[in-house]
Enzyme design. Structure first.
Site, mmCIF file in Angstrom:
data_model
loop_
_atom_site.group_PDB
_atom_site.id
_atom_site.type_symbol
_atom_site.label_atom_id
_atom_site.label_comp_id
_atom_site.label_asym_id
_atom_site.label_seq_id
_atom_site.Cartn_x
_atom_site.Cartn_y
_atom_site.Cartn_z
ATOM 1 N N LYS A 1 7.202 -8.768 0.940
ATOM 2 C CA LYS A 1 7.545 -7.344 0.874
ATOM 3 C C LYS A 1 8.727 -7.158 -0.086
ATOM 4 C CE LYS A 1 4.277 -5.903 3.482
ATOM 5 N NZ LYS A 1 3.209 -5.082 2.897
ATOM 6 N N LYS B 1 5.500 8.033 3.180
ATOM 7 C CA LYS B 1 5.551 7.470 1.819
ATOM 8 C C LYS B 1 4.136 7.181 1.320
ATOM 9 C CE LYS B 1 7.800 3.436 1.358
ATOM 10 N NZ LYS B 1 6.844 2.414 0.858
ATOM 11 N N GLY C 1 5.858 -1.080 -4.507
ATOM 12 C CA GLY C 1 4.609 -1.848 -4.511
ATOM 13 C C GLY C 1 3.400 -0.941 -4.448
ATOM 14 N N ASP D 1 5.344 -2.786 8.381
ATOM 15 C CA ASP D 1 6.695 -2.448 7.909
ATOM 16 C C ASP D 1 7.706 -2.343 9.050
ATOM 17 O OD1 ASP D 1 5.816 -2.413 5.291
ATOM 18 O OD2 ASP D 1 5.373 -0.272 5.311
ATOM 19 N N SER E 1 -4.627 -5.551 3.311
ATOM 20 C CA SER E 1 -3.597 -4.788 2.600
ATOM 21 C C SER E 1 -4.188 -3.477 2.130
ATOM 22 C CB SER E 1 -3.094 -5.596 1.402
ATOM 23 O OG SER E 1 -2.517 -4.725 0.450
ATOM 24 N N ARG F 1 14.381 -1.284 4.031
ATOM 25 C CA ARG F 1 14.167 -1.415 5.482
ATOM 26 C C ARG F 1 15.219 -2.337 6.112
ATOM 27 N NH1 ARG F 1 10.272 2.120 6.098
ATOM 28 N NH2 ARG F 1 8.511 2.023 4.657
HETATM 29 C C1 S3P Z 1 1.316 0.596 2.014
HETATM 30 C C2 S3P Z 1 0.738 -0.506 2.576
HETATM 31 C C3 S3P Z 1 1.506 -1.634 3.146
HETATM 32 C C4 S3P Z 1 2.966 -1.291 3.413
HETATM 33 C C5 S3P Z 1 3.578 -0.496 2.303
HETATM 34 C C6 S3P Z 1 2.781 0.774 2.018
HETATM 35 C C7 S3P Z 1 0.441 1.634 1.429
HETATM 36 O O1 S3P Z 1 1.446 -2.692 2.218
HETATM 37 O O2 S3P Z 1 3.713 -2.463 3.628
HETATM 38 O O3 S3P Z 1 4.916 -0.144 2.640
HETATM 39 O O4 S3P Z 1 0.925 2.751 1.167
HETATM 40 O O5 S3P Z 1 -0.741 1.363 1.225
HETATM 41 P P1 S3P Z 1 0.193 -3.681 2.232
HETATM 42 O O6 S3P Z 1 -0.981 -2.852 2.407
HETATM 43 O O7 S3P Z 1 0.159 -4.392 0.937
HETATM 44 O O8 S3P Z 1 0.458 -4.599 3.398
#
Ligand code: S3P
Length: 439
Positions: free
Chosen positions: A351, A29, A101, A324, A175, A397
């Site tokens: 999340k 993803k 997100g 995750d 993050s 999830r």
């Molecule tokens: C992601 C980063 C993670 C993860 C999300 C995908 C990404 O979030 O939880 O499912 O693609 O950069 P955070 O970086 O905010 O922890």
């Protein structure tokens, strides 16, 4: 807790005597979102193959199209016809990131680099998730960005264009979404930008932008980006399988007493393999086969077999490397011997759902003993799971977590409410579950 009831469909899952077979894990993803966005900003035509076709990535495609990107669907993938950043234009409506997100935070970086006005919104879950973490540091780069509740929540309004370089920005949390928003915005900066995180998060942005010609220097949890004089160079991307998706089967295979599952083509970037380190520390048998590099990312086939597991403590740098997958670690802990502690993981609370609360609730429904902590949970092992009704709480999830738990009960049918939420990251989940369990 604000909940988005995304899907009201339900599935029945029975305990299974064995888990056997092979899964071609769907595309990653994180890498799919990035391949689409970066190629839409680039100059030239690129193919993105084996991409994750799911609700979240469809949100990104729709937003990029609203910004004027030409994205064509072809058998096996998409073709992105990039015309550089200047080829993108002000959208004539609000961009809807749905439940994603990653779409919202990374697109905030994209539109911050573009000289026009954009509004980003999403579903009820996404509109309740913290956005101050991008608003504040993007502001330090000179971006004019505002949001609801004193600039902490979406919808976000961004007036992009001029980005101030020659500076260091420290992110409030480890993050990859926050780091990526800053790095993407910095593509339009008037000098180098250094982003420093409290701990290193996944580095897919750094790898892909390097492949597109950007000067990126990584030094532990710090990344320096030197903007290109021209546009990003379009690159074809073959997307590796998503380890966060594979994790459901890694855990199911390790905890089930009669299991052998082969997962084909899983991305094993070291910033993502915390789940493998944790499972191995618990005693799991996971074998790497056919290790290779695909699209600048390490990939392997993984074989997991039934294992005797014992409890572990998860904290520190492992947390962002397995963020995750931590609900699945809690499930493992409930069926392992001893106690499992997850701490320094308060990020779980922001999340797609509050995953400390929703995971504890779900595992308790199956018979586990779980104590919630502000920054994680303590799980007692040797639980005997019984059939239960589990709710997804609008979180893909959690729907998958419930299904894996339901496979491990002493017998009887469990109900998974919100079963359709899996479409956010793994539309083929229920078919793969039926195949592996011989249902
Ligand atoms: C992601 C980063 C993670 C993860 C999300 C995908 C990404 O979030 O939880 O499912 O693609 O950069 P955070 O970086 O905010 O922890």
């Amino acid at each position: 807790m604000i909940e988005a009831i995304r899907d009201t469909s339900e599935r029945t899952v029975s305990a299974t005597r064995r888990l056997r077979g092979e899964v071609a894990v769907p595309g990653d993803k994180s890498i799919t979102h990035r391949a689409l966005m970066f190629n839409a900003m680039a100059s030239g035509t690129a193919r993105v193959d084996d991409f994750l076709d799911s609700d979240d990535t469809r949100s990104t495609i729709a937003c990029l199209r609203a910004l004027g990107a030409r994205i064509e669907e072809v058998p096996g993938g998409v073709v992105v016809h990039g015309q550089g950043r200047a080829g993108l234009h002000e959208p004539d409506d609000v961009l809807d990131c749905g439940n994603a997100g990653t779409a919202m935070r990374l697109l905030a970086g994209v539109v911050a680099s573009l000289p026009f006005y954009t509004v980003l919104t999403g579903d009820a879950s996404l509109r309740s998730r913290p956005m101050g973490r991008i608003v504040q540091p993007l502001g330090e780069l000179g971006v004019r960005i505002a949001g609801r509740k004193n600039n902490t929540l979406a919808p976000l309004a961004v007036q992009g264009g001029s980005i101030k370089g020659n500076r260091t920005v420290r992110t409030p949390v480890a993050s990859a979404q926050v780091k990526s928003a800053l790095l993407i915005a910095s593509l339009a900066a008037d000098g180098p930008v250094t982003v420093v995180e409290p701990a290193k998060s996944r580095d897919h942005t750094e790898r892909m932008l390097s492949a597109m010609g950007v000067g990126i220097v990584e030094d532990g949890p710090s990344v320096t980006l030197t903007p290109l004089a021209g546009d990003l160079r379009a690159v074809d991307v073959r997307v590796p399988g998503d380890i966060s998706t594979a994790a459901a089967w890694l855990v199911a295979g390790a905890v089930h007493p009669d299991a052998e599952i082969r997962l084909r083509g899983v991305g094993v970037n070291p910033t993502r393999t915390g789940i493998i380190d944790i499972l191995r520390a618990m005693g799991a048998s996971i074998e790497f086969q056919e290790e290779r590099v695909v699209g600048g990312e390490p990939v392997a086939d993984l074989v997991v077999r039934s294992s005797q597991l014992h409890g572990v403590e998860v904290f520190g740098d492992l947390v962002p490397r397995a963020i995750d997958e931590l609900p699945l670690v809690a499930l493992c802990g409930a069926l392992a011997s001893g106690e499992t502690v997850i701490r320094e993981a308060s990020e779980l609370r922001v999340k797609e759902s509050d995953r400390v609360a929703t995971t504890a609730m779900l595992l308790r429904a199956f018979g586990a003993e779980v104590e919630e902590r502000p920054d994680g949970m303590v799980v007692q092992g040797r639980a005997k799971f019984h059939a239960a009704t589990a709710a997804s709480h609008g979180d893909h999830r959690l729907a998958m977590l419930g299904a894996v738990a339901a496979l491990m009960t002493g017998g009887g049918d469990s109900r998974i409410l919100g079963a359709g939420d899996v479409a956010v990251s793994y539309p083929g989940f229920w078919d793969d579950l039926a195949r592996l369990s011989g249902a």
